[in-house]
Scaffold this motif. Structure first.
Motif, PDB file in Angstrom:
ATOM      1  N   ALA A  68       0.827  -1.208   0.000  1.00 18.19           N
ATOM      2  CA  ALA A  68       0.000   0.000   0.000  1.00 18.19           C
ATOM      3  C   ALA A  68       0.859   1.255   0.000  1.00 18.19           C
ATOM      4  O   ALA A  68       1.937   1.258   0.601  1.00 18.19           O
ATOM      5  N   PRO A  69       0.379   2.285  -0.685  1.00 12.31           N
ATOM      6  CA  PRO A  69      -0.886   2.347  -1.432  1.00 12.31           C
ATOM      7  C   PRO A  69      -0.743   1.732  -2.825  1.00 12.31           C
ATOM      8  O   PRO A  69       0.147   2.101  -3.588  1.00 12.31           O
ATOM      9  N   PHE A  70      -1.590   0.785  -3.125  1.00 11.47           N
ATOM     10  CA  PHE A  70      -1.626   0.081  -4.407  1.00 11.47           C
ATOM     11  C   PHE A  70      -3.068  -0.364  -4.618  1.00 11.47           C
ATOM     12  O   PHE A  70      -3.599  -1.154  -3.835  1.00 11.47           O
ATOM     13  N   ASP A  71      -3.727   0.179  -5.638  1.00 14.12           N
ATOM     14  CA  ASP A  71      -5.140  -0.106  -5.877  1.00 14.12           C
ATOM     15  C   ASP A  71      -5.354  -1.514  -6.430  1.00 14.12           C
ATOM     16  O   ASP A  71      -4.704  -1.919  -7.398  1.00 14.12           O
ATOM     17  N   VAL A  72      -6.273  -2.221  -5.815  1.00 15.10           N
ATOM     18  CA  VAL A  72      -6.726  -3.522  -6.292  1.00 15.10           C
ATOM     19  C   VAL A  72      -8.203  -3.376  -6.630  1.00 15.10           C
ATOM     20  O   VAL A  72      -9.025  -3.093  -5.768  1.00 15.10           O
ATOM     21  N   ARG A  73      -8.509  -3.509  -7.923  1.00  9.64           N
ATOM     22  CA  ARG A  73      -9.878  -3.367  -8.399  1.00  9.64           C
ATOM     23  C   ARG A  73     -10.503  -4.761  -8.500  1.00  9.64           C
ATOM     24  O   ARG A  73     -10.341  -5.450  -9.504  1.00  9.64           O
ATOM     25  N   LEU A  74     -11.179  -5.162  -7.433  1.00 17.31           N
ATOM     26  CA  LEU A  74     -11.798  -6.481  -7.404  1.00 17.31           C
ATOM     27  C   LEU A  74     -13.015  -6.506  -8.320  1.00 17.31           C
ATOM     28  O   LEU A  74     -13.739  -5.527  -8.418  1.00 17.31           O
ATOM     29  N   PHE A  75     -13.237  -7.623  -8.963  1.00 15.72           N
ATOM     30  CA  PHE A  75     -14.358  -7.810  -9.883  1.00 15.72           C
ATOM     31  C   PHE A  75     -14.324  -6.784 -11.019  1.00 15.72           C
ATOM     32  O   PHE A  75     -15.356  -6.431 -11.569  1.00 15.72           O
ATOM     33  N   ILE A 134       0.690 -10.999  -6.603  1.00 15.50           N
ATOM     34  CA  ILE A 134      -0.016 -11.203  -7.878  1.00 15.50           C
ATOM     35  C   ILE A 134       0.872 -12.053  -8.779  1.00 15.50           C
ATOM     36  O   ILE A 134       2.022 -11.684  -9.055  1.00 15.50           O
ATOM     37  N   CYS A 135       0.328 -13.190  -9.223  1.00 12.20           N
ATOM     38  CA  CYS A 135       1.095 -14.127 -10.043  1.00 12.20           C
ATOM     39  C   CYS A 135       0.687 -14.107 -11.515  1.00 12.20           C
ATOM     40  O   CYS A 135       1.310 -14.771 -12.332  1.00 12.20           O
ATOM     41  N   ASP A 136      -0.336 -13.360 -11.854  1.00 10.63           N
ATOM     42  CA  ASP A 136      -0.808 -13.242 -13.240  1.00 10.63           C
ATOM     43  C   ASP A 136      -0.526 -11.820 -13.715  1.00 10.63           C
ATOM     44  O   ASP A 136      -1.261 -10.887 -13.372  1.00 10.63           O
ATOM     45  N   SER A 137       0.516 -11.650 -14.518  1.00  9.29           N
ATOM     46  CA  SER A 137       0.916 -10.314 -14.963  1.00  9.29           C
ATOM     47  C   SER A 137      -0.157  -9.640 -15.808  1.00  9.29           C
ATOM     48  O   SER A 137      -0.165  -8.411 -15.941  1.00  9.29           O
ATOM     49  N   GLU A 138      -1.098 -10.408 -16.362  1.00  8.17           N
ATOM     50  CA  GLU A 138      -2.193  -9.835 -17.148  1.00  8.17           C
ATOM     51  C   GLU A 138      -3.111  -8.966 -16.288  1.00  8.17           C
ATOM     52  O   GLU A 138      -3.834  -8.122 -16.804  1.00  8.17           O
ATOM     53  N   LYS A 139      -3.089  -9.174 -14.982  1.00  4.01           N
ATOM     54  CA  LYS A 139      -3.930  -8.397 -14.071  1.00  4.01           C
ATOM     55  C   LYS A 139      -3.318  -7.037 -13.726  1.00  4.01           C
ATOM     56  O   LYS A 139      -3.989  -6.196 -13.146  1.00  4.01           O
ATOM     57  N   LEU A 140      -2.064  -6.836 -14.071  1.00  5.92           N
ATOM     58  CA  LEU A 140      -1.368  -5.596 -13.717  1.00  5.92           C
ATOM     59  C   LEU A 140      -1.479  -4.566 -14.827  1.00  5.92           C
ATOM     60  O   LEU A 140      -1.317  -4.883 -16.004  1.00  5.92           O
ATOM     61  N   ASP A 141      -1.784  -3.329 -14.435  1.00  5.68           N
ATOM     62  CA  ASP A 141      -1.798  -2.220 -15.385  1.00  5.68           C
ATOM     63  C   ASP A 141      -1.322  -0.962 -14.666  1.00  5.68           C
ATOM     64  O   ASP A 141      -0.906  -1.032 -13.505  1.00  5.68           O
ATOM     65  N   ASP A 142      -1.381   0.156 -15.333  1.00  2.00           N
ATOM     66  CA  ASP A 142      -0.876   1.404 -14.749  1.00  2.00           C
ATOM     67  C   ASP A 142      -1.667   1.859 -13.526  1.00  2.00           C
ATOM     68  O   ASP A 142      -1.189   2.686 -12.756  1.00  2.00           O
ATOM     69  N   LYS A 143      -2.849   1.331 -13.331  1.00  4.58           N
ATOM     70  CA  LYS A 143      -3.686   1.735 -12.192  1.00  4.58           C
ATOM     71  C   LYS A 143      -3.554   0.782 -11.005  1.00  4.58           C
ATOM     72  O   LYS A 143      -4.139   1.024  -9.961  1.00  4.58           O
ATOM     73  N   GLY A 144      -2.848  -0.318 -11.171  1.00  5.36           N
ATOM     74  CA  GLY A 144      -2.686  -1.293 -10.093  1.00  5.36           C
ATOM     75  C   GLY A 144      -3.022  -2.686 -10.563  1.00  5.36           C
ATOM     76  O   GLY A 144      -2.548  -3.146 -11.594  1.00  5.36           O
TER      77      GLY A 144
END
Length: 166
Positions: A44-51, A71-81
């Motif tokens: 933190a601070p690191f945004d996690v956008r669930l769903f 986080i083990c799936d790099s596809e879930k990572l973007d500039d917003k978290g």
């Protein structure tokens, strides 16, 4: 600020000295172990956008800032978290966050499919472990400063809690 089911949660006051020490030591331990591996650790601070998959920003109702996210799936990572569920989340309790971490986020992370959830109590120097099994968290125990704890999500990582609760 965090957004859960469309409601805004502000946590104050800021984290304690002990909270930050524990966060620093956990971050360092995970970072060293994960260097050069597929999974990454974020704090933190690191945004996690669930769903949030396949949704526009204004359609996302759950944005949290866990103390630690693996986080083990790099596809879930973007500039917003992180867009989606981390594999593991660690929340470090403070007097202002007990109900949020133990009840509201617990249920939210379970529903979102977070595989491993730790609730860390810096005052009592303990870690509560919950593992997702068939869509529900199973309590795996409480570990204290004199224990070691195996990270189920990351095989071969064992933490000496005496090195975390300094």
């Amino acid at each position: 600020m965090q957004l859960i089911d469309g409601a805004i949660f502000n946590i104050s006051p800021g984290p304690s000295h002990k909270h930050q020490q524990v966060l620093r030591e956990l971050s360092a331990a995970f970072s060293v172990f994960l260097k050069g591996k597929e999974c990454e650790v974020f704090f933190a601070p690191f945004d996690v956008r669930l769903f949030g998959q396949n949704k526009k920003d204004n359609e996302i109702n759950n944005v949290v800032q866990p103390d630690l996210s693996i986080i083990c799936d790099s596809e879930k990572l973007d500039d917003k978290g992180c867009n989606g569920s981390p594999d593991m989340i660690v929340e470090i309790l403070s007097s202002a966050s007990v109900k949020l971490d133990r009840w509201i986020k617990y249920r939210l992370y379970e529903e979102a499919g977070v595989k491993e959830y730790w609730i860390v109590d810096p005052v009592n120097e303990s870690v509560e472990m919950h593992l997702l099994t068939d869509g529900q968290y199973i309590f795996k125990g409480v570990f204290t400063k004199s224990d070691t704890i195996s990270v189920e999500t990351l095989s071969n990582l064992v933490l000496d809690l005496e090195q975390i609760f300094i």
